[in-house]
Design an enzyme around this catalytic site. Structure first.
Site, PDB file in Angstrom:
ATOM      1  CB  SER A 112      -0.919   0.006   1.222  1.00 39.54           C
ATOM      2  OG  SER A 112      -0.181  -0.195   2.402  1.00 39.54           O
ATOM      3  CD  GLN A 150       3.269   0.975   4.066  1.00 38.96           C
ATOM      4  OE1 GLN A 150       4.123   0.746   4.906  1.00 38.96           O
ATOM      5  NE2 GLN A 150       2.424   0.052   3.628  1.00 38.96           N
ATOM      6  CG  HIS A 195       5.679   3.761   8.785  1.00 40.67           C
ATOM      7  ND1 HIS A 195       4.664   2.832   8.795  1.00 40.67           N
ATOM      8  CD2 HIS A 195       6.539   3.352   7.828  1.00 40.67           C
ATOM      9  CE1 HIS A 195       4.927   1.894   7.893  1.00 40.67           C
ATOM     10  NE2 HIS A 195       6.049   2.192   7.283  1.00 40.67           N
ATOM     11  CE  LYS A 212       6.352  -0.897  10.509  1.00 44.13           C
ATOM     12  NZ  LYS A 212       5.239  -1.412   9.723  1.00 44.13           N
ATOM     13  CD  GLU A 217       9.009   0.771   6.845  1.00 36.54           C
ATOM     14  OE1 GLU A 217       8.628  -0.030   7.715  1.00 36.54           O
ATOM     15  OE2 GLU A 217       8.358   1.021   5.828  1.00 36.54           O
ATOM     16  CG  HIS A 266       7.133   4.146   2.240  1.00 36.38           C
ATOM     17  ND1 HIS A 266       6.868   4.902   3.362  1.00 36.38           N
ATOM     18  CD2 HIS A 266       7.029   2.848   2.640  1.00 36.38           C
ATOM     19  CE1 HIS A 266       6.630   4.105   4.390  1.00 36.38           C
ATOM     20  NE2 HIS A 266       6.718   2.844   3.984  1.00 36.38           N
ATOM     21  NE  ARG A 310      -1.545  -1.054   5.389  1.00 32.77           N
ATOM     22  CZ  ARG A 310      -1.541  -1.369   6.677  1.00 32.77           C
ATOM     23  NH1 ARG A 310      -2.440  -0.832   7.476  1.00 32.77           N
ATOM     24  NH2 ARG A 310      -0.645  -2.206   7.161  1.00 32.77           N
ATOM     25  CE  LYS A 317      -2.812  -5.507   5.463  1.00 35.39           C
ATOM     26  NZ  LYS A 317      -1.443  -5.472   6.034  1.00 35.39           N
TER      27      LYS A 317
END
Length: 422
Positions: free
Chosen positions: A108, A110, A112, A135, A137, A275, A294, A300
């Protein structure tokens, strides 16, 4: 009995629908390499390998001398294994989750949240945002890896607004003019970009589907007639539309950079960075959180308002999204991926074929080691017995412990190591 502080793990596999299937998946290949008894089903997706102590995928300890069955339980009993600084800073928790991803269809669109927003979202909507942590990453390519990451330079977005009338329709004439008028002024550009993106994301499904179908029809006809559609990312559009027909996320390719990583290249995704991973295999390391906002390319829960409010609307070229890795000055075999957050660092250890003995140095942090290529016998005073390492082996190494490798493969070894260097 003396405490075992270095031990092998059996790690959780996630079979999400977007994963590569059967032995096409790097995750599946690593699972089979690390466990001779593992079975890979030919028609099942193997999307993620989770190496860590996350409650949704706590690693199993592969050492019957240890009473605890999972890594999370063991760390709770022996928090000193984290290293004193890590233990105190992160309240006795392993601060990162280490993963391998094998992506077949897009994840998706999204972003964070940062810690402040995560706390607010968790308080308001705990069913969608399960914790209060950020989050950040990092993805490090194992194979050619494609993703969307961050907003494109404004000039590129303006060019798409001219070339793709359906995109222009969804953004709207007023917002497009505002974006054009703000060129050269960072604050105005950021505000205009937010208005453009939010306006596109806010359309009702029916309007999105009509415009997307119109665009897909035109690109398909042009491609069939031998026309070059690369100027409007025709191939990528058709691919995403085939995976998520009628999804507004298909238009996001005109806002976000299409980043292609070669093996060993990385991208870091800080808070509020839009991203989506598109295709390929990567190592991923992240802070331990499940907070994802998202807004497209997904079945979702979608939270368009939160996403549009939180995003970092700073345009930058795709090349700026590639995160530099640095040679470790004290070890020519080690490349460091050291992001601007305290939660994790990743090291790539590439041992050449000429080297048969190699020492994995101690660090003041628990670390997780993954073997990507090669075989070795590992010894450590903290293991109490020899460790057989092959492709797919995963080791937990307590803080301030070393592992000596006697390398048995002819072509050297490649490992990745996640730790927390405070």
């Amino acid at each position: 009995m003396e405490e075992v502080r270095v031990f092998p793990l059996t790690c959780a596999v996630q079979n999400y629908a977007w994963g590569k299937v059967g032995l096409d998946s790097e995750v599946a290949k690593l699972v089979i390499g690390g466990d001779a008894l593992a079975v890979v089903e030919a028609d099942k997706p193997y999307a993620e390998l989770w190496m860590g102590a996350h409650p949704k995928g706590d690693a199993q300890i592969k050492d019957n001398r240890i009473a605890q069955t999972t890594l999370g339980q063991w760390i709770a009993h022996f928090p000193a294994c984290l290293g004193s600084k890590v233990k105190d800073t992160f309240q006795g928790q392993l601060p990162f989750l280490f993963k391998v991803l094998s992506v077949n269809t897009a994840l998706s669109i999204q972003a964070h949240p940062n810690k402040e927003l995560a706390t607010r979202l968790h308080t308001q909507f705990p069913e969608h945002y399960p914790d209060t942590n950020h989050k950040p990453e990092m993805a490090i390519a194992l194979t050619r890896f494609e993703g969307l990451c961050g907003f494109r330079p404004v000039e590129e977005i303006l060019e798409f607004l001219e070339k793709v009338p359906e995109f222009h329709t969804l953004v709207g004439h007023g917002a497009a003019q505002e974006l054009r008028g703000g060129v050269g002024d960072a604050d105005r550009t950021s505000q205009a970009l937010k208005r453009c993106f939010t306006r596109m994301m806010d359309w009702e499904k029916k309007v999105v589907v009509e415009n997307l179908n119109e665009l897909v029809k035109r690109v398909t006809e042009d491609a069939a007639a031998g026309k070059d559609t690369s100027g409007i990312s025709g191939d990528l559009l058709l691919r995403l539309h085939s995976q998520y027909p009628g999804d507004i996320g298909c238009f996001s390719i005109y806002f976000l950079n299409h980043v292609v990583l070669n093996p060993g290249q990385a991208m870091f995704l800080g808070a509020n960075e839009p991203h989506a991973y598109l295709y390929g295999d990567c190592i991923e390391c992240m802070a331990c959180s499940d907070n994802t906002v998202r807004a497209g390319l997904t079945p979702k829960y979608i939270d368009v308002n939160t996403l549009c409010e939180m995003l970092n609307y700073s345009p930058a070229p795709a090349s700026s999204k590639i995160f530099p890795c640095l040679q470790d000055p004290s070890d020519p075999c080690v490349s460091m991926y050291n992001p601007p957050v305290p939660d994790f660092t990743v090291m790539r250890i590439q041992i050449p074929a000429s080297v048969k003995q190699y020492n994995i140095s101690p660090v003041d942090s628990a670390s997780i080691l993954l073997v990507i290529e090669g075989e070795a016998t590992g010894t450590s005073p903290a293991a109490l017995s020899d460790l057989t390492l092959t492709r797919g082996s995963v080791l937990f190494v307590s803080a301030n412990e070393s592992v000596s490798l006697h390398i048995t493969s002819q072509s050297g070894m490649t490992l990745f190591r996640a730790c927390c260097l405070l």
